[in-house]
Design a protein around this motif. Structure first.
Motif, PDB file in Angstrom:
ATOM      1  N   LYS A   1      36.647  37.560  46.574  1.00 50.43           N
ATOM      2  CA  LYS A   1      36.761  37.180  45.170  1.00 50.43           C
ATOM      3  C   LYS A   1      35.477  37.599  44.482  1.00 50.43           C
TER       4      LYS A   1
ATOM      5  N   THR B   1      33.423  38.165  40.528  1.00 46.67           N
ATOM      6  CA  THR B   1      33.373  37.853  39.104  1.00 46.67           C
ATOM      7  C   THR B   1      32.575  38.960  38.439  1.00 46.67           C
TER       8      THR B   1
ATOM      9  N   GLY C   1      32.226  37.652  33.806  1.00 45.25           N
ATOM     10  CA  GLY C   1      32.877  36.359  33.626  1.00 45.25           C
ATOM     11  C   GLY C   1      34.363  36.337  33.944  1.00 45.25           C
ATOM     12  N   LYS C   2      34.911  37.439  34.382  1.00 46.74           N
ATOM     13  CA  LYS C   2      36.333  37.509  34.697  1.00 46.74           C
ATOM     14  C   LYS C   2      36.517  37.603  36.215  1.00 46.74           C
ATOM     15  N   GLY C   3      37.478  36.835  36.764  1.00 47.82           N
ATOM     16  CA  GLY C   3      37.718  36.821  38.198  1.00 47.82           C
ATOM     17  C   GLY C   3      38.579  37.984  38.659  1.00 47.82           C
TER      18      GLY C   3
END
Length: 121
Positions: A6, A8, A11-13
């Protein structure tokens, strides 16, 4: 399944996975969609029908046999003569679009299922 990461970014996953895992995921989604169509009543063809079509056998005859109709029964239901149907099944005549539409309706197939693929220019 390999490791899934995962991330980032701004600020977006995001999820990072291997190409093989991605392809497995897509295959699973496509299989699920196909099974949903079948569960909703979409007809599937048995292998013998598919193989006959691949071998180039006449589609009208293949579907007529699959539907367990005699040539006389299909001809009568489609409003054509049995000899005319025989000529279509033997490749002596192609059949008009109107006739092929009637045959397709009786056989419960799409018109495209009866017409051989034609190479586009």
């Amino acid at each position: 399944m390999s490791e899934i990461q995962k991330l980032t970014i701004d600020g977006k996953g995001y999820v990072l996975l291997s190409e093989e895992d991605y392809e497995d995921l897509i295959d699973g989604l496509e299989a699920h969609a196909i099974m949903a169509r079948i569960a909703a009543g979409e007809e599937t063809w048995p292998m013998e029908v598919v193989e006959a079509r691949v071998r180039g056998e006449n589609s009208v005859r293949v579907y007529r046999n699959y539907r367990k109709l005699t040539a006389s029964e299909l001809a009568a239901a489609a409003g054509i003569s049995q000899p005319y149907l025989s000529d279509i099944e033997n490749g002596k005549k192609t059949g008009s679009v109107a006739v092929l539409k009637r045959i397709a309706k009786v056989l419960k197939v799409d018109l495209d299922d009866l017409v051989p693929d034609v190479a586009e220019d």
